[in-house]
Design an enzyme around this catalytic site. Sequence first.
Site, PDB file in Angstrom:
ATOM      1  N   ASN A   9       0.880  -1.174   0.000  1.00 20.23           N
ATOM      2  CA  ASN A   9       0.000   0.000   0.000  1.00 20.23           C
ATOM      3  C   ASN A   9       0.915   1.221   0.000  1.00 20.23           C
ATOM      4  OD1 ASN A   9      -1.939   1.939   0.318  1.00 20.23           O
ATOM      5  ND2 ASN A   9      -2.163   1.619   2.526  1.00 20.23           N
ATOM      6  N   TRP A  10       1.078   1.810  -1.185  1.00 18.65           N
ATOM      7  CA  TRP A  10       2.019   2.942  -1.290  1.00 18.65           C
ATOM      8  C   TRP A  10       1.478   4.218  -0.663  1.00 18.65           C
ATOM      9  CZ3 TRP A  10       3.979   2.583  -7.090  1.00 18.65           C
ATOM     10  CH2 TRP A  10       4.860   1.500  -7.189  1.00 18.65           C
ATOM     11  N   GLU A 167      -5.754  -4.578  10.603  1.00 20.05           N
ATOM     12  CA  GLU A 167      -4.724  -3.565  10.806  1.00 20.05           C
ATOM     13  C   GLU A 167      -5.023  -2.762  12.073  1.00 20.05           C
ATOM     14  OE1 GLU A 167      -2.644  -2.575   6.853  1.00 20.05           O
ATOM     15  OE2 GLU A 167      -4.318  -1.203   7.089  1.00 20.05           O
ATOM     16  N   GLY A 173       2.173   2.555  10.560  1.00 20.02           N
ATOM     17  CA  GLY A 173       3.124   3.640  10.350  1.00 20.02           C
ATOM     18  C   GLY A 173       3.797   4.127  11.625  1.00 20.02           C
ATOM     19  N   SER A 213       3.147  -1.899  10.359  1.00 18.53           N
ATOM     20  CA  SER A 213       4.600  -1.909  10.527  1.00 18.53           C
ATOM     21  C   SER A 213       5.235  -3.268  10.213  1.00 18.53           C
ATOM     22  CB  SER A 213       4.989  -1.431  11.932  1.00 18.53           C
ATOM     23  OG  SER A 213       4.517  -0.110  12.148  1.00 18.53           O
ATOM     24  N   GLY A 234       2.615  -0.879   4.286  1.00 17.66           N
ATOM     25  CA  GLY A 234       2.789   0.498   3.857  1.00 17.66           C
ATOM     26  C   GLY A 234       4.258   0.826   3.668  1.00 17.66           C
ATOM     27  N   GLY A 235       4.877   1.392   4.712  1.00 15.17           N
ATOM     28  CA  GLY A 235       6.249   1.907   4.627  1.00 15.17           C
ATOM     29  C   GLY A 235       7.252   0.959   3.990  1.00 15.17           C
TER      30      GLY A 235
HETATM   31  C1  PEP Z   1      -0.839   0.329   5.737  1.00 13.80           C
HETATM   32  O1  PEP Z   1      -0.637   1.325   5.056  1.00 13.80           O
HETATM   33  O2  PEP Z   1      -1.881  -0.323   5.583  1.00 13.80           O
HETATM   34  C2  PEP Z   1       0.158  -0.050   6.725  1.00 13.80           C
HETATM   35  C3  PEP Z   1      -0.009  -1.134   7.421  1.00 13.80           C
HETATM   36  O3  PEP Z   1       1.251   0.800   6.853  1.00 13.80           O
HETATM   37  P1  PEP Z   1       2.646   0.453   7.590  1.00 13.80           P
HETATM   38  O4  PEP Z   1       3.099  -0.874   7.053  1.00 13.80           O
HETATM   39  O5  PEP Z   1       3.550   1.578   7.206  1.00 13.80           O
HETATM   40  O6  PEP Z   1       2.359   0.393   9.051  1.00 13.80           O
END
Ligand code: PEP
Length: 250
Positions: A9-10, A167, A173, A213, A234-235
């Site tokens: 997920n950018w 999530e 994040g 994360s 995400g990251g």
């Molecule tokens: C997300 O964007 O759904 C996510 C889980 O972000 P991150 O991996 O950065 O926590």
Amino acid sequence: MRKNVIAANWKMNKVLSEANQFADAVVDKVPADDNVEAIVCAPFPFLPALVEKTKGSPIKIGAQNMHFEENGAFTGEVSPVMLRDLGVTHVVIGHSERRAYFAETDETVNKKTHAAFNHVLTPIICVGETLEQREANETKDHIENQVRKALEGLTDEQTASVIIAYEPIWAIGTGKTASSEDANEVCTHIRSVLKEITSEDVAEKVIIQYGGSVKPANVDELLAQSDIDGALVGGASLEAESFFKLVEAG
Ligand code: PEP
């Protein structure tokens, strides 16, 4: 036997040249594998180029949101018809950032989920609790409520093919990951709710991802859990090398 689905997920990151570089870097590296699926959920402007660049590869391209209507006077919105026409296969629905900042509700999540199926898109439905809810011991009730509302009115066949991303909002994040046991406990609860809504057979088919994360250093432990079938990332999905390591772990 469920496969692992690793979805990037950018969010609102990159420009087109960077999206293209990412695709060039991963497209020949991700092998066809029945046990793992790799999806890149990118901002709308990059979708045509990413679909084109990944043609013939096992990588699937997803959007991060859409409207539930097919067309009409909804300035600034993107419809499921448009996504399908581009060759997009997946769409993230109800991400906590959309629920928090863009007034996404359980009702719109449900409408978008139906719209996705009406246009042959696979929905990646996000659910998750806040830190306050976790500390008040409300996690399971909250998640159950979100899952039940998101899936209302779906056929068993449709339910079997949704992807649910658990999530916890406090882990997105922030660098804080739920322990793999805690994450699995909630994912197991989601599967038991699915059994109640449908049947054991259907519930056992549903892909349940963990997100929050996730990175190459913790993905193995999370994927080793009984009810975690992949990750929404995400990251750590922004760099091609890191995304590829996550897919390899799947
Ligand atoms: C997300 O964007 O759904 C996510 C889980 O972000 P991150 O991996 O950065 O926590």
